[in-house]
Design an enzyme around this catalytic site. Structure first.
Site, PDB file in Angstrom:
ATOM      1  N   HIS A  94      13.837   6.570   4.078  1.00 52.79           N
ATOM      2  CA  HIS A  94      13.163   6.418   5.374  1.00 52.79           C
ATOM      3  C   HIS A  94      12.108   5.309   5.288  1.00 52.79           C
ATOM      4  CE1 HIS A  94      11.127   7.464   9.088  1.00 52.79           C
ATOM      5  NE2 HIS A  94      12.083   8.320   9.356  1.00 52.79           N
TER       6      HIS A  94
ATOM      7  N   GLY B 242     -10.569  -0.240  10.395  1.00 48.58           N
ATOM      8  CA  GLY B 242     -10.489  -0.400   8.939  1.00 48.58           C
ATOM      9  C   GLY B 242     -10.334  -1.819   8.444  1.00 48.58           C
TER      10      GLY B 242
ATOM     11  N   ILE C 246      -4.994  -3.586   3.592  1.00 46.28           N
ATOM     12  CA  ILE C 246      -4.376  -2.264   3.454  1.00 46.28           C
ATOM     13  C   ILE C 246      -5.000  -1.563   2.259  1.00 46.28           C
ATOM     14  CG2 ILE C 246      -2.196  -3.112   4.433  1.00 46.28           C
ATOM     15  CD1 ILE C 246      -1.028  -2.578   1.516  1.00 46.28           C
ATOM     16  N   HIS C 247      -4.828  -0.248   2.220  1.00 47.65           N
ATOM     17  CA  HIS C 247      -5.275   0.499   1.038  1.00 47.65           C
ATOM     18  C   HIS C 247      -4.268   0.233  -0.088  1.00 47.65           C
ATOM     19  CE1 HIS C 247      -6.000   3.878  -1.660  1.00 47.65           C
ATOM     20  NE2 HIS C 247      -7.185   4.020  -1.088  1.00 47.65           N
ATOM     21  N   PRO C 248      -4.730  -0.069  -1.320  1.00 51.67           N
ATOM     22  CA  PRO C 248      -3.805  -0.497  -2.374  1.00 51.67           C
ATOM     23  C   PRO C 248      -2.709   0.515  -2.705  1.00 51.67           C
ATOM     24  CG  PRO C 248      -6.044  -0.080  -3.231  1.00 51.67           C
ATOM     25  CD  PRO C 248      -6.144  -0.111  -1.740  1.00 51.67           C
ATOM     26  N   THR C 249      -2.993   1.819  -2.625  1.00 53.11           N
ATOM     27  CA  THR C 249      -1.933   2.808  -2.902  1.00 53.11           C
ATOM     28  C   THR C 249      -1.559   3.606  -1.661  1.00 53.11           C
ATOM     29  OG1 THR C 249      -3.619   4.424  -3.567  1.00 53.11           O
ATOM     30  CG2 THR C 249      -2.619   3.090  -5.328  1.00 53.11           C
TER      31      THR C 249
ATOM     32  N   GLY D 183      -1.716   2.407   1.710  1.00 52.00           N
ATOM     33  CA  GLY D 183      -1.138   1.641   2.808  1.00 52.00           C
ATOM     34  C   GLY D 183      -1.935   1.734   4.094  1.00 52.00           C
TER      35      GLY D 183
END
Lengths: 298, 298
Positions: free
Chosen positions: A82, A163, A167-170, A172
């Site tokens: 997905h 934000g 992106i947040h590194p782990t 997203g």
């Protein structure tokens, strides 16, 4: 008149039972929320959680869920069929009782802001909450997935609503938004010819000129050797179930095929069934909000 | 799991607004009861009150209503088209939520005993509460009406269940009992020939070999010049609405007549509509108690 909103967050974990339970626990432990269902798909590596509650309870549960997901789910190691872009991938809010679209939009913005601040996850507002028309469709927002998202948010068209341009590194990024209740509805045909199901799917769905609030595709149910029109009813108040069934019958007749059964997968609002009963029983001047006894208990 | 029971008491006053309001006030002022509707018919000289509440609240409201009715309504002076035997003529209890027939039977016996003791009105238990099969049918219990009741109760077959072998001089006797939810359902035909409606009524009703839980007669709606099959569905869980509509269509076809519309008069339970939607949409394996979102709010 207590407002009740439903939420159906999808998390990007469908295999590790410990992580799944830890995430679902965030709903279970929030006062004012009722967990309705959660189901995991291992090939998708994804879990769909369904719950409802007051706007305040949904806000609390949403933020807690995002914090737990970003702590436990690492998208740099995620594989699955997905498409996905975040540890919590999508978080829709749906009006159920004494609440309307505006309430859900307001809630989505509060939740989006708090998730960016408290879980450090950038947020796109989508569907009815979208800040621009090109950001309404979830598939368009998610295009590029987790791996392409760092590049995508540099585009001025795709700056997250909360934000910042990163992106947040782990973890997203997350899509949060208001939408109408979605009904997963399948129509089974008296044939194993999946081509017929696909032709009917094209006729009934919006993307090929069909009903505004229908997404559909033809699939083969191998265990039953039955062709199925697999449908997402994106707003039954505009495109009702009965109309899709009747058009499917009419189009199937061209091939000498008929409808052998239908399926409602998961939950649906009572009004989706009332308007089918009204149509087929030909009830004149019916007002479910007054005439259905149980409506006086809600 | 809070039990909710509906009650639909009929009082023998449909003209004097002051008396009607004083009686309805007994429901309004009982904590835990929700007044759903009340409607008076001046030619019947009768008012039908619909409310629901916990078993305890229904018990309280029932006794208060009986006391007020016996105080204000004098059957020795009552005229009207509808047969009647008491100031409160009949008091049915219907399970709505988390309650079953046994709960309603138990409630009817408590209420019957208290009405005899506190309002001095003898009580017949009827329908599912009846103490013998010949006392189930309300029309059989009420036969002879107020004027004939003093003589009737001398018969050992017709001794009241509570309150002794007598009637109240101005208040008569009351029938109290548990019954399934009743739906007043009419089917309008594409003809003004009332004979066709009458023939169909005979076919669908129990008394002429038709469905077990259907009472029906043919009437002419003068203002619309339309023949109507006027129906009481006495238990839709056994005889569903859709089956009556489909048989009516099939029988009407013999005369080149079709169904132009139907009417649900007053209140009906949601399940009466769900099973029509399930039938016509051909939904497989549907469980409304789980899949209908609002059921999780009840």
């Amino acid at each position: 008149m207590a407002k009740i909103i439903e939420s159906v967050p999808n998390i990007s974990e469908g295999r590790n039972q410990e992580i799944i339970e830890a995430c679902v626990d965030q709903i279970r432990t929030t006062a004012g929320c009722t967990l309705l269902d959660y189901s995991s798909d291992t090939s998708h590596n994804r879990t769909v959680i369904t719950y409802m509650g007051s706007p305040e309870a949904c806000e609390e549960a949403s933020v807690k869920l995002a914090k737990k997901a970003v702590e436990l789910i690492d998208l740099t190691k995620h594989t699955g069929e997905h498409p996905r872009m975040g540890c919590v991938d999508v978080m829709p809010f749906i009006p159920i009782k004494d609440a309307n679209t505006e309430d859900c939009i307001e809630l989505s913005k509060k939740v989006g802001k708090r998730i960016a601040e408290e879980a450090d996850l950038p947020v796109f507002l989508y569907e009815q909450s979208a800040s621009a028309p090109h950001r309404e469709n979830l598939a368009a927002v998610r295009k590029g997935q987790f791996e392409g998202m760092a590049e995508k948010v540099k585009d001025s068209l795709w700056i997250p609503d909360f934000g910042g341009q990163r992106i947040h590194p782990t973890g997203g990024v997350v899509a949060v938004g208001a939408r109408p209740p979605l009904i997963a509805f399948n129509i089974n045909l008296s044939t194993s010819d999946v081509e017929i199901a696909s032709k009917i799917a094209k006729i009934i769905r919006r993307s090929n000129g069909g009903f505004d609030c229908v997404k559909a595709m033809g699939v083969l149910l191998e265990e039953r050797n039955t062709a199925q029109v697999s449908i997402n009813m994106t707003d039954f108040t505009k495109t009702p179930l009965y109309r899709v069934v009747e058009l499917t019958k009419a189009e199937a007749a061209r091939y000498g095929v008929h409808v052998i059964g239908t399926e409602i997968i998961g939950l649906c609002p009572m009004n989706a069934l009332f308007n089918a009963a009204e149509y087929y029983l030909q009830i004149e001047d019916f007002d479910a909000s007054v005439q259905v006894i149980e409506n006086h208990l809600l």
